[in-house]
Design a protein around this motif. Sequence first.
Motif, PDB file in Angstrom:
ATOM      1  N   SER A 269      -2.604  28.660  52.306  1.00 27.47           N
ATOM      2  CA  SER A 269      -3.323  28.474  53.785  1.00 27.47           C
ATOM      3  C   SER A 269      -4.699  28.391  53.605  1.00 27.47           C
ATOM      4  O   SER A 269      -5.576  28.304  54.707  1.00 27.47           O
ATOM      5  CB  SER A 269      -3.123  29.848  54.339  1.00 27.47           C
ATOM      6  OG  SER A 269      -1.801  30.190  54.644  1.00 27.47           O
TER       7      SER A 269
ATOM      8  N   LEU B 284      -1.280  30.192  60.662  1.00 28.36           N
ATOM      9  CA  LEU B 284      -1.666  28.595  61.189  1.00 28.36           C
ATOM     10  C   LEU B 284      -1.645  28.801  62.856  1.00 28.36           C
ATOM     11  O   LEU B 284      -2.397  28.356  63.307  1.00 28.36           O
ATOM     12  CB  LEU B 284      -0.700  27.647  60.533  1.00 28.36           C
ATOM     13  CG  LEU B 284      -0.731  26.412  61.095  1.00 28.36           C
ATOM     14  CD1 LEU B 284      -1.990  25.617  61.035  1.00 28.36           C
ATOM     15  CD2 LEU B 284       0.443  25.775  60.536  1.00 28.36           C
TER      16      LEU B 284
ATOM     17  N   ARG C 232       0.843  21.906  59.726  1.00 25.63           N
ATOM     18  CA  ARG C 232      -0.484  22.126  59.278  1.00 25.63           C
ATOM     19  C   ARG C 232      -1.175  20.970  59.348  1.00 25.63           C
ATOM     20  O   ARG C 232      -2.449  20.655  59.567  1.00 25.63           O
ATOM     21  CB  ARG C 232      -0.727  22.799  57.944  1.00 25.63           C
ATOM     22  CG  ARG C 232      -2.164  23.132  57.685  1.00 25.63           C
ATOM     23  CD  ARG C 232      -2.154  24.077  56.223  1.00 25.63           C
ATOM     24  NE  ARG C 232      -1.628  25.096  56.348  1.00 25.63           N
ATOM     25  CZ  ARG C 232      -0.721  25.968  55.804  1.00 25.63           C
ATOM     26  NH1 ARG C 232       0.074  25.282  55.088  1.00 25.63           N
ATOM     27  NH2 ARG C 232      -0.734  27.280  56.101  1.00 25.63           N
TER      28      ARG C 232
END
Length: 336
Positions: free
Chosen positions: A243, A125, A77
Amino acid sequence: MYVSEWENGKRTLSDRYAGILRKLLGVTDAELRGGAAPAPVAASADGYDELLSRIDAAGSVGETMVQAFNDQTELLRTMDRQRGAAGLVDQMTGHLAALEDALNFAVLPSARRPVALALAGASTLAAWQAIDSGAVERAWRHYELAKRAARDAEAPMYLAHAMAEQAYVLCEAGRPALGVDLVRDARRTVGQSSSARLRAWLYAAEAEMCAYAGMPDDSRRALDAALATIPAGPEDRDPDMLSIFLNGTHLARWQGNVLAMLGDSDAVTSLYGALEDMDPSFVRARAGLHTDLAHAHLTRAEYDDAHTHLRQARLLAGRTGSVRQRRRVDMLSARL
């Protein structure tokens, strides 16, 4: 010459060049070669030993291993945020395969739930990276995987997040009204049991979908609800929903984006405030912010300012390989 021969079938694409092209184009091996992924080798009729071996291996995935999976997702990420998705396709594909394998052979719910939760976060993701790379079918499949994993994990917050992000695939495909319905269904799915940060994120996503769908009043109501719900302070992560990145600064940028789409001249104020406060590590988001500013200046017929921000947006989109942002830049450039 090589590209021409690959396309015409005169030269076989070697694994060496395939690896280079996957990182350059942000595609999977199956997408690059134009075929389906290799089929798994069929197990022999008496393959119980192999099956039990894999079940035992999955059963041994404990808290430490799940944390390692989550740490890998967080690393991907961070790299995506700073460098873009195109160069991460191989790592992301391998990461999802390892998580899916662990989940497929985990038997008891106590073993399945933490792995499924990790898979839900990693899949959303991967899906957003696919959207950014222009691979919309891959994005859709990843969101379906994320929703299945969230249901397996009994995690309604992760399910709602995956549903709302999937609405962006519908929007990119030209069905924003269907995206509105999906985001609203996501809000109903989680209700008031979610964190305030996720509720604010869902309202903001609804506001954006409504703006795309030509529903200005609904868009403004959802935006007001997001602004009323977002927790105060600079913190942008929720310990129960990693997230999501959202705080007042991020929401100001989102507000500016929505107002620009609605043709509101006040969009510029929100966007410049967000630009001043934005974390410099959010390179792709900064590209989007400059694109939003260009859009807002175009609405006000301030063409020199719009050109300046489009030039900066194009540069940043090129650094991250963002197909989605480059498409937005090209569409706005055509209006200058």
